[in-house]
Design an enzyme around this catalytic site. Structure first.
Site, PDB file in Angstrom:
ATOM      1  N   VAL A  83       0.867  -1.318   0.024  1.00 26.29           N
ATOM      2  CA  VAL A  83       0.033  -0.027  -0.058  1.00 26.29           C
ATOM      3  C   VAL A  83       1.011   1.321  -0.013  1.00 26.29           C
ATOM      4  CG1 VAL A  83      -1.843   1.208   1.018  1.00 26.29           C
ATOM      5  CG2 VAL A  83      -1.675  -1.271   1.274  1.00 26.29           C
ATOM      6  N   TYR A 124      -3.707   2.758   9.914  1.00 24.19           N
ATOM      7  CA  TYR A 124      -4.671   1.869   9.615  1.00 24.19           C
ATOM      8  C   TYR A 124      -5.924   1.678  10.567  1.00 24.19           C
ATOM      9  CZ  TYR A 124      -1.856   0.590   5.832  1.00 24.19           C
ATOM     10  OH  TYR A 124      -1.011   0.651   4.635  1.00 24.19           O
ATOM     11  N   PHE A 411       4.706 -10.270   5.239  1.00 28.96           N
ATOM     12  CA  PHE A 411       3.975 -10.064   3.909  1.00 28.96           C
ATOM     13  C   PHE A 411       3.882  -8.746   3.371  1.00 28.96           C
ATOM     14  CE2 PHE A 411       0.593 -10.418   6.697  1.00 28.96           C
ATOM     15  CZ  PHE A 411      -0.312  -9.516   6.372  1.00 28.96           C
TER      16      PHE A 411
END
Length: 411
Positions: A83, A124, A411
């Site tokens: 992102v 987030y 990840f």
């Protein structure tokens, strides 16, 4: 005007270049051994944000993982990754548009949960994610690394064993790929908070050690029948520091055997366990309790619920009880009140008009979901509102997991 569009395999290069530019980095040079982390991207799950004239300005991707929940149930999740927004277009709503598009897409796939690793803790929460698992480092000086014999006595009055039956074999990383994949898969299915590592990750060597092609030694533990049931991946670096990337074990005795192996390594000044589970008993097994220095205590996996009833009924529960949860999801402009009823380890969750026992934000529900954060902690922090005495204590008992959640996968 910003357009959000899905990508195809033909977009890989522009996606990677845009992402690196957003972070002010340059892509690594490909090698014959593979190991480029972006080679595992699923381009049918990636998004590009572009200007009206087609210039790329932002990226967002997702991996198809499985997440192990309390009760050893396994569910599909989207693992959000890659992102970024170019510095020239930040604070213009690009990130919010991509995240909203992505959450809608994940729901369309039938995923009730979304997960990510947060590059910055401030970003987030506003999209509904809450920290749900934690990790830390454990550093042990080699000269203080002795393990004490267990003090517990078995039923016959003898000392309990602290070691697994079997043996430890030292292998170079290049000779044990299948072993690592098989052992990790057995481990992650029993560990709450653990993510799957799809075969393509191992085949492409995409990720961090021991997946990547970086040189590593691997201590493989085999049970009495010679079947691999644990491993520790490590390398010896500067200042005589042996760093263990990860220790994967199917039970505590196997973990102890692997820890004993790396702690006893010659020509080492200190051993660093890079991904150490909070609350792990190894510190208590050291003869010198103060020899184990904990540092780098941080969040790891963040969780977001996309379908509250489905997510709550998917996991296992350790006690019976009933709670009414008023859940606020401001990013998606959704608000619900749910009756959670747990009997014999299974839950039902249905909309209700009853008065709530707890009122909470979707981010806080994500934090408590795996059992790694006690609801009462968030009540005391002023984030969850308990409407009656005893509600927080009941929530603690309900959401508690038999094993603390822990995630190793990057990840």
């Amino acid at each position: 005007m910003v357009e959000i569009r899905p990508t195809t395999d033909e977009d890989l290069d522009v996606f990677v270049d845009t992402l690196h530019a957003a972070f002010g980095l340059f892509p690594e040079t490909p090698t014959d051994g593979g190991g480029l982390w972006w080679s595992a991207l699923e381009m049918d799950r990636c998004l590009l944000a572009t200007t009206a004239d087609g210039r790329p300005i932002g990226t967002a991707g997702a991996h198809s993982f499985e997440l192990t929940l309390p009760g050893e149930t396994v569910v599909p999740v989207g693992g959000v990754t890659a992102v970024g927004v170019l510095a020239s277009h930040r604070r213009q709503g690009v990130l919010s548009a991509m995240m909203r598009h992505q959450l809608t897409e994940q729901r369309s796939r039938g995923e009730s949960l979304s997960v990510l690793l947060a590059s910055e803790a401030l970003i987030y929460r506003r999209f509904g994610y809450g920290p749900a698992t934690y990790t830390q480092r454990l550093t042990v000086p080699r000269h203080r690394a002795a393990l004490a014999p267990p003090r517990a006595r078995d039923t016959a009055g003898g000392p309990a064993s602290d070691s697994a039956s079997g043996s430890v074999e030292l292998l170079p990383r290049a000779k044990c790929g299948e072993i690592l994949e098989e052992v990790y898969d057995r481990y992650r299915r029993a560990q709450p908070g653990a993510l799957s590592r799809p075969h393509r990750w191992w085949a492409l060597r995409a990720g961090q050690p021991p997946i990547s092609p970086k040189p590593r030694y691997v201590a493989v533990h085999r049970d009495a029948d010679g079947v691999p049931d644990g491993y520790a991946s490590y390398a010896l670096g500067e200042s005589q520091t042996l760093t263990v990337d990860e220790t994967i074990a199917t039970d505590d005795a196997v973990f102890t055997a692997l820890a004993r192996f790396v702690l006893g390594h010659d020509l080492v000044g200190q051993v660093v366990f890079k991904h150490f589970p909070p609350g792990h008993p190894l510190r208590w097994q050291l003869t010198d309790f103060r020899a184990g220095e904990v540092s780098g205590d941080t969040d790891w996996l963040w969780v977001r619920l996309l379908d509250v009833p489905r997510a709550l009924t998917a996991r296992g529960w350790s006690t019976d009880g009933e709670l009414v949860l008023a859940v606020d999801d401001p990013f998606l402009d959704e608000h619900g009140r749910y009756l959670l009823t747990v009997r014999d380890g299974k839950a039902e969750c249905v909309p209700t008009g009853r008065e709530p026992d707890l009122s909470l934000d979707i981010t806080d529900l994500g934090s408590v979901y795996l059992g790694g954060t006690a609801p009462s902690t968030l009540v005391r922090a002023g984030h969850i509102l308990a409407h009656r005495p005893g509600a927080a204590a009941l929530a603690d008992a309900l959401f508690r997991a038999d094993r603390s959640p822990h995630c190793l996968h990057w990840f």
